[in-house]
Motif scaffolding. Structure first.
Motif, PDB file in Angstrom:
ATOM      1  N   MET A 287     -11.882   7.586  -7.047  1.00  0.00           N
ATOM      2  CA  MET A 287     -11.562   6.267  -6.509  1.00  0.00           C
ATOM      3  C   MET A 287     -10.240   5.702  -7.008  1.00  0.00           C
ATOM      4  SD  MET A 287     -15.307   4.437  -6.836  1.00  0.00           S
ATOM      5  CE  MET A 287     -14.645   2.841  -6.328  1.00  0.00           C
ATOM      6  N   TYR A 288      -9.583   6.372  -7.957  1.00  0.00           N
ATOM      7  CA  TYR A 288      -8.459   5.722  -8.629  1.00  0.00           C
ATOM      8  C   TYR A 288      -7.303   5.408  -7.689  1.00  0.00           C
ATOM      9  CZ  TYR A 288      -5.077   9.599  -9.006  1.00  0.00           C
ATOM     10  OH  TYR A 288      -4.161  10.571  -8.737  1.00  0.00           O
ATOM     11  N   LYS A 289      -7.087   6.246  -6.663  1.00  0.00           N
ATOM     12  CA  LYS A 289      -6.002   5.976  -5.719  1.00  0.00           C
ATOM     13  C   LYS A 289      -6.309   4.735  -4.879  1.00  0.00           C
ATOM     14  CE  LYS A 289      -4.347  10.740  -5.359  1.00  0.00           C
ATOM     15  NZ  LYS A 289      -4.133  11.909  -4.450  1.00  0.00           N
ATOM     16  N   ASP A 290      -7.559   4.602  -4.468  1.00  0.00           N
ATOM     17  CA  ASP A 290      -7.951   3.413  -3.705  1.00  0.00           C
ATOM     18  C   ASP A 290      -7.822   2.154  -4.554  1.00  0.00           C
ATOM     19  OD1 ASP A 290      -8.541   4.934  -1.459  1.00  0.00           O
ATOM     20  OD2 ASP A 290     -10.665   5.144  -1.990  1.00  0.00           O
ATOM     21  N   VAL A 291      -8.228   2.251  -5.821  1.00  0.00           N
ATOM     22  CA  VAL A 291      -8.101   1.110  -6.728  1.00  0.00           C
ATOM     23  C   VAL A 291      -6.632   0.741  -6.909  1.00  0.00           C
ATOM     24  CG1 VAL A 291      -8.442   0.322  -9.111  1.00  0.00           C
ATOM     25  CG2 VAL A 291     -10.268   1.559  -7.929  1.00  0.00           C
ATOM     26  N   TYR A 292      -5.787   1.752  -7.056  1.00  0.00           N
ATOM     27  CA  TYR A 292      -4.348   1.494  -7.185  1.00  0.00           C
ATOM     28  C   TYR A 292      -3.821   0.737  -5.970  1.00  0.00           C
ATOM     29  CZ  TYR A 292       0.651   2.246  -6.860  1.00  0.00           C
ATOM     30  OH  TYR A 292       1.996   2.037  -6.691  1.00  0.00           O
ATOM     31  N   GLU A 293      -4.208   1.164  -4.783  1.00  0.00           N
ATOM     32  CA  GLU A 293      -3.734   0.501  -3.565  1.00  0.00           C
ATOM     33  C   GLU A 293      -4.182  -0.956  -3.533  1.00  0.00           C
ATOM     34  OE1 GLU A 293      -1.644   1.525  -1.273  1.00  0.00           O
ATOM     35  OE2 GLU A 293      -1.384   3.446  -2.302  1.00  0.00           O
ATOM     36  N   GLN A 294      -5.385  -1.240  -4.052  1.00  0.00           N
ATOM     37  CA  GLN A 294      -5.906  -2.610  -4.041  1.00  0.00           C
ATOM     38  C   GLN A 294      -5.167  -3.522  -5.013  1.00  0.00           C
ATOM     39  OE1 GLN A 294     -10.107  -2.409  -4.836  1.00  0.00           O
ATOM     40  NE2 GLN A 294     -10.596  -1.397  -2.899  1.00  0.00           N
ATOM     41  N   VAL A 295      -4.733  -2.988  -6.146  1.00  0.00           N
ATOM     42  CA  VAL A 295      -4.196  -3.853  -7.208  1.00  0.00           C
ATOM     43  C   VAL A 295      -2.703  -3.673  -7.445  1.00  0.00           C
ATOM     44  CG1 VAL A 295      -6.441  -3.817  -8.359  1.00  0.00           C
ATOM     45  CG2 VAL A 295      -4.648  -2.244  -9.132  1.00  0.00           C
ATOM     46  N   LYS A 296      -2.034  -2.783  -6.710  1.00  0.00           N
ATOM     47  CA  LYS A 296      -0.634  -2.475  -7.022  1.00  0.00           C
ATOM     48  C   LYS A 296       0.269  -3.705  -6.946  1.00  0.00           C
ATOM     49  CE  LYS A 296       0.505  -0.814  -2.336  1.00  0.00           C
ATOM     50  NZ  LYS A 296       0.957   0.369  -1.561  1.00  0.00           N
ATOM     51  N   GLY A 297      -0.121  -4.682  -6.136  1.00  0.00           N
ATOM     52  CA  GLY A 297       0.669  -5.902  -6.069  1.00  0.00           C
ATOM     53  C   GLY A 297       0.634  -6.725  -7.342  1.00  0.00           C
ATOM     54  N   GLY A 298      -0.344  -6.446  -8.217  1.00  0.00           N
ATOM     55  CA  GLY A 298      -0.463  -7.170  -9.480  1.00  0.00           C
ATOM     56  C   GLY A 298       0.112  -6.424 -10.659  1.00  0.00           C
ATOM     57  N   LEU A 299       0.642  -5.217 -10.435  1.00  0.00           N
ATOM     58  CA  LEU A 299       1.174  -4.405 -11.526  1.00  0.00           C
ATOM     59  C   LEU A 299       2.609  -4.811 -11.851  1.00  0.00           C
ATOM     60  CD1 LEU A 299      -0.149  -0.932 -10.327  1.00  0.00           C
ATOM     61  CD2 LEU A 299      -1.057  -2.289 -12.226  1.00  0.00           C
TER      62      LEU A 299
END
Length: 274
Positions: free
Chosen positions: A83-95
């Protein structure tokens, strides 16, 4: 680092275990806030029922979790490996690009995880961590090691014990640390069954087997002796222990356990190829 915030992305079994271990202790550079992020309101509410502390907040859903990441100085990644790629896509705007990422994911490499941040600590721990008697191995990215090693050790050591290892050993550690509690539980179940078969009530057999495994592990850890040396001290010539050990050797128990570690390590290694 002072007055920092941790966002735990995925408070399942391992994310909750590590968070619980942190909350059960105190140390210098303690976090000021931990935001526990889940995918659904149902799982978030279930977490609230078992994890309460003044510094803990709760979040669920993609947008709320992205906001949690925006606040975070440290991100603990506790989702399933796939799931890590999907999680990245969800939160990348906050990184921000300079946050510390502590990954609890089996198999996924530091290089793959650096999509979140160059500062990566790859951690493998186990379910006993929730009781403060777990084990953790930690590998660092070259960027993270000089800057964050001390902080990561403080955050992860409350699981029980934490040691630093090279990343090349992490798949083997995934098997030996992460999977092995299940192997021990299978062995414990067999010990209990044997006791019950010979007339010991189940609850008594359960307590005896659990304490035997706990004490044996402590004996190996504290003496530093090779298990074979300690084993030989239990064996009286012509006695009960040597008789039982030969039955285990006849059944190939030693080889089966070692091969179980090998198989689990190979499966862990395969995760990074998917």
């Amino acid at each position: 680092m002072k007055d920092y915030t941790i966002a735990v992305l995925g408070c399942g079994v391992m994310g909750t275990a590590v968070t619980s271990a942190i909350l059960s202790t105190s140390f210098d550079e303690y976090p000021s806030k931990i935001i526990c992020c889940n995918s659904s309101e149902k799982s978030s509410n279930a977490l609230k029922a078992k994890l309460t502390h003044p510094i803990v907040e709760y979040s669920f859903g993609a947008e709320s979790n992205k906001n949690a990441v925006e606040q975070a100085d440290v991100i603990v990644l506790g989702c399933k490996p796939y799931m890590y790629k999907d999680v990245y896509e969800q939160v990348k705007g906050g990184l921000s690009g300079d946050q510390l990422l502590i990954s609890l994911l089996a198999g996924i490499t530091i290089e793959e995880l650096q999509v979140f941040s160059p500062y990566v600590a790859k951690v493998m721990t186990n379910t006993p961590a929730q009781f403060g008697c777990g084990m953790a191995t930690i590998a660092f990215s070259s960027e993270a090691e000089p800057k964050y090693e001390q902080l990561v050790m403080k955050l992860i050591s409350p699981v029980g014990k934490a040691i630093k290892i090279p990343e090349k050993n992490m798949d083997a550690a995934t098997a030996l640390v992460g999977s092995a509690p299940a192997f021990c539980l299978l062995m414990m179940e067999a010990l209990i069954d044997g006791g019950v078969r010979m007339g010991i009530p189940y609850d008594t057999a359960r307590q005896c087997a659990a304490k035997v495994m706990e004490g044996t592990g402590k004996m190996v850890d504290q003496t530093g002796d090779h298990p074979a040396v300690l084993k030989s001290k239990v064996c009286t010539p012509g006695g009960t222990t040597i008789g039982g050990l030969l039955k285990l050797e006849d059944a190939g128990v030693r080889g089966a356990i070692a091969r179980a570690i090998e198989e689990a390590a190979n499966i862990s290694k395969s995760f990074s190829k998917k």
